[in-house]
Write an enzyme that holds these catalytic residues in place. Structure first.
Site, PDB file in Angstrom:
ATOM      1  N   ASP A  68       0.844  -1.193   0.000  1.00 35.41           N
ATOM      2  CA  ASP A  68       0.000   0.000   0.000  1.00 35.41           C
ATOM      3  C   ASP A  68       0.882   1.248   0.000  1.00 35.41           C
ATOM      4  O   ASP A  68       1.643   1.467   0.939  1.00 35.41           O
ATOM      5  CB  ASP A  68      -0.894  -0.021   1.243  1.00 35.41           C
ATOM      6  CG  ASP A  68      -2.043   0.967   1.184  1.00 35.41           C
ATOM      7  OD1 ASP A  68      -1.852   2.056   0.634  1.00 35.41           O
ATOM      8  OD2 ASP A  68      -3.121   0.649   1.702  1.00 35.41           O
ATOM      9  N   ASP A  69       0.798   2.046  -1.051  1.00 36.46           N
ATOM     10  CA  ASP A  69       1.568   3.299  -1.157  1.00 36.46           C
ATOM     11  C   ASP A  69       3.070   3.055  -1.299  1.00 36.46           C
ATOM     12  O   ASP A  69       3.881   3.752  -0.691  1.00 36.46           O
ATOM     13  CB  ASP A  69       1.333   4.205   0.070  1.00 36.46           C
ATOM     14  CG  ASP A  69      -0.090   4.744   0.149  1.00 36.46           C
ATOM     15  OD1 ASP A  69      -0.853   4.563  -0.807  1.00 36.46           O
ATOM     16  OD2 ASP A  69      -0.425   5.349   1.188  1.00 36.46           O
ATOM     17  N   CYS A 102      -5.905   4.468  -3.589  1.00 37.73           N
ATOM     18  CA  CYS A 102      -6.159   3.095  -3.148  1.00 37.73           C
ATOM     19  C   CYS A 102      -7.363   2.439  -3.811  1.00 37.73           C
ATOM     20  O   CYS A 102      -7.255   1.441  -4.512  1.00 37.73           O
ATOM     21  CB  CYS A 102      -6.357   3.061  -1.627  1.00 37.73           C
ATOM     22  SG  CYS A 102      -4.939   3.619  -0.685  1.00 37.73           S
TER      23      CYS A 102
END
Length: 506
Positions: A68-69, A102
């Site tokens: 994530d990220d 996201c």
């Protein structure tokens, strides 16, 4: 199917051991030849090209691992992932997401569509979040219909569980989904485990990445032996939180939380500073960017601390990838499993004066890691062809012999995975934004080869030649030397804003 409602594994010793075994036992696997099918693809592009598994018995298992990220440069600390997935298969060095946020990005992976087609345009209503996606028509359902066992572990789509925390989305045989907003906590989170809520605490063995890894290892341990002996193949989607920063306090002070065993590992690591870092002259940028102030010395210091925590948080993910690959080996299915490692979007760390964020059409946010290994994949290759997250669902559908019930916008990566150096025809990739923002910030961006052209709703423009300015410091939107290519890209961008299908969206 048995719910794992009370299982809390003794994770740190378990995963350290698994990692050591993985490195030792898989060193040879990363250079082993992988089986290929004689009916593989011709060297062409196409929505169904590259179907290497025509018989049911040969269909591979599929494991997709998502961080994530995570930006591309963060892969520097993930040595096991680079070795066990990248070196054993293909590393794509020009992989982008079509919306660097996201929920839209994850919805694209589940549909093979651009956000303007699947309808998820942000992280929350009215134009985004979990409720914006038709969950009755996604990749796991298509795979179930093709005879696959399916599983999900970790973060799903933003807003999941806020209406009904006991909901198990359609298409999943096994479900271990984190409930929003606690999905963004490294400790003290809640999982819906096959319809039963389980709360995890704050002790080291409850560290979120380790729990997810152990559940993935358990799933493979139970499902793998049957798949190895001709039973149902499986699809497993493992979505780690790291290196996402905690959503509290001043943005400059938000940090990822490493596992206790990794805290301080990069204490001396310096914050990378490209030519775009705290960019001195923003006069070439659109109005929404020119308003950004220079970062202060204190912000730069805090960014350095956040960068070190980010890298440390990825070490547990790296160990997790090794443990998952080792579990596949132990279950006898590694050589018949397609393993994909990627991220939902990248992240800014001070570039263009951006202290905290993503979404914008610049390289740190748009480019993401993509490494793929598996049967039929030619190993030890680094591919520069432009690819995007719209291509992952078509690739998996092709491998599984499944039928998509959506018109996917991407194309199968199998020609590139099986040795083709680049696409047979030049490709354009669209990067989108939510249309509901302010006119100064809403954008549409198109990428072709080394060029990136962006239009903003208020009339602002940007154009970069990445071969000469990879950090995107000086926009050439007014440079007459690039007028012809800008005009062509503007015309193509106008069409791609509403394109549908692999031909129109190419």
């Amino acid at each position: 199917m048995r719910p794992l409602t009370s299982w809390h594994p003794p994770l740190s010793p378990l995963l350290r051991g698994a990692t050591l075994v993985a490195v030792a036992s898989l060193a040879a696997c990363s250079t082993d030849s992988t089986p290929t099918d004689p009916s593989g693809p011709a060297a062409r592009d196409g929505p169904t090209s590259g179907q290497p598994f025509p018989s049911a018995a040969a269909r591979p298992n599929v494991v997709v691992i998502m961080s994530d990220d995570q930006s591309v440069r963060d892969m520097q600390v993930m040595s096991q992932t680079r070795k066990l997935v990248g070196a054993a298969g293909v590393t794509f060095r020009n992989s982008t997401v079509t919306y660097s946020l996201c929920c839209p990005s994850r919805a694209t992976l589940l549909t093979g569509q651009y956000p303007h087609n699947h309808g998820v345009r942000s992280n929350q209503p009215p134009d985004g979040g979990v409720t914006a996606l038709d969950q009755t028509n996604t990749l796991p359902l298509w795979l179930q219909e093709a005879g696959y066992v399916t599983g999900h572990i970790g973060k799903y789509l933003n807003g999941y569980g806020q209406v009904d925390p006991l909901e198990v989305p359609p298409g999943y045989t096994e479900w271990y989904g984190s409930i929003d907003p606690l999905a963004y906590e490294y400790y003290g989170y809640v999982l819906n485990e096959n319809g039963i809520l389980v709360t995890y605490g704050s002790t080291p063995d409850q560290y979120q990445a380790d729990v997810y890894t152990a559940k993935a290892v358990d799933f493979i341990g139970r499902r793998g032996p049957a798949a190895a002996t001709g039973g149902e193949p499986f699809f497993l989607f493992v979505t780690y939180l790291a290196p996402h920063r905690l959503n509290t306090g001043d943005p400059a002070f938000r940090k990822a939380v490493p596992a206790p065993r990794h805290q301080g590992r990069f204490a001396g690591e310096l914050l990378p500073q490209s030519p775009a870092f705290n960019e001195a002259d923003m006069s070439d940028k659109p109005a929404s960017m020119r308003r950004r102030p220079l970062m202060t010395a204190a912000q730069v210091t805090e960014l350095g601390a956040a960068h070190r925590a980010l890298l440390e948080s990825l070490l547990a993910v790296d160990e997790g990838v090794a443990a998952i690959v080792n579990a596949l080996q132990g279950a006898g299915v590694l050589q018949n499993t397609l393993v994909v490692y990627t991220s939902d979007n990248g992240w800014f760390q001070g570039e263009h004066r951006i202290v905290f964020g993503k979404v914008l059409p610049y390289e740190p946010a748009v480019k993401v890691p993509l490494l793929i290994r598996g049967p039929g994949v030619t190993p030890r290759r680094n591919v520069g062809a432009p690819v995007a997250n719209i291509d992952l669902a078509p690739t998996i559908v092709a491998a599984a012999g499944a039928s998509a019930r959506r018109t996917m916008d991407g194309r199968s990566l199998w020609p590139l995975l099986q040795g083709q150096a680049t696409w047979a025809t030049p490709r354009h990739v669209l990067v989108e934004d939510s249309p509901l923002g302010g006119a100064a910030s809403v954008f549409w961006s198109i990428r072709k080869a080394k060029f990136v052209y962006t239009e903003y709703a208020n009339g602002d423009r940007e154009f970069y030649d990445l071969a000469k300015d990879s950090a995107q410091v000086a926009s050439r939107h007014a440079d007459p030397a690039y007028a012809a290519i800008r005009l062509r890209l503007a015309k193509r961008l106008a069409a791609m804003k509403t394109c549908r299908g692999p031909t129109a969206c190419w």
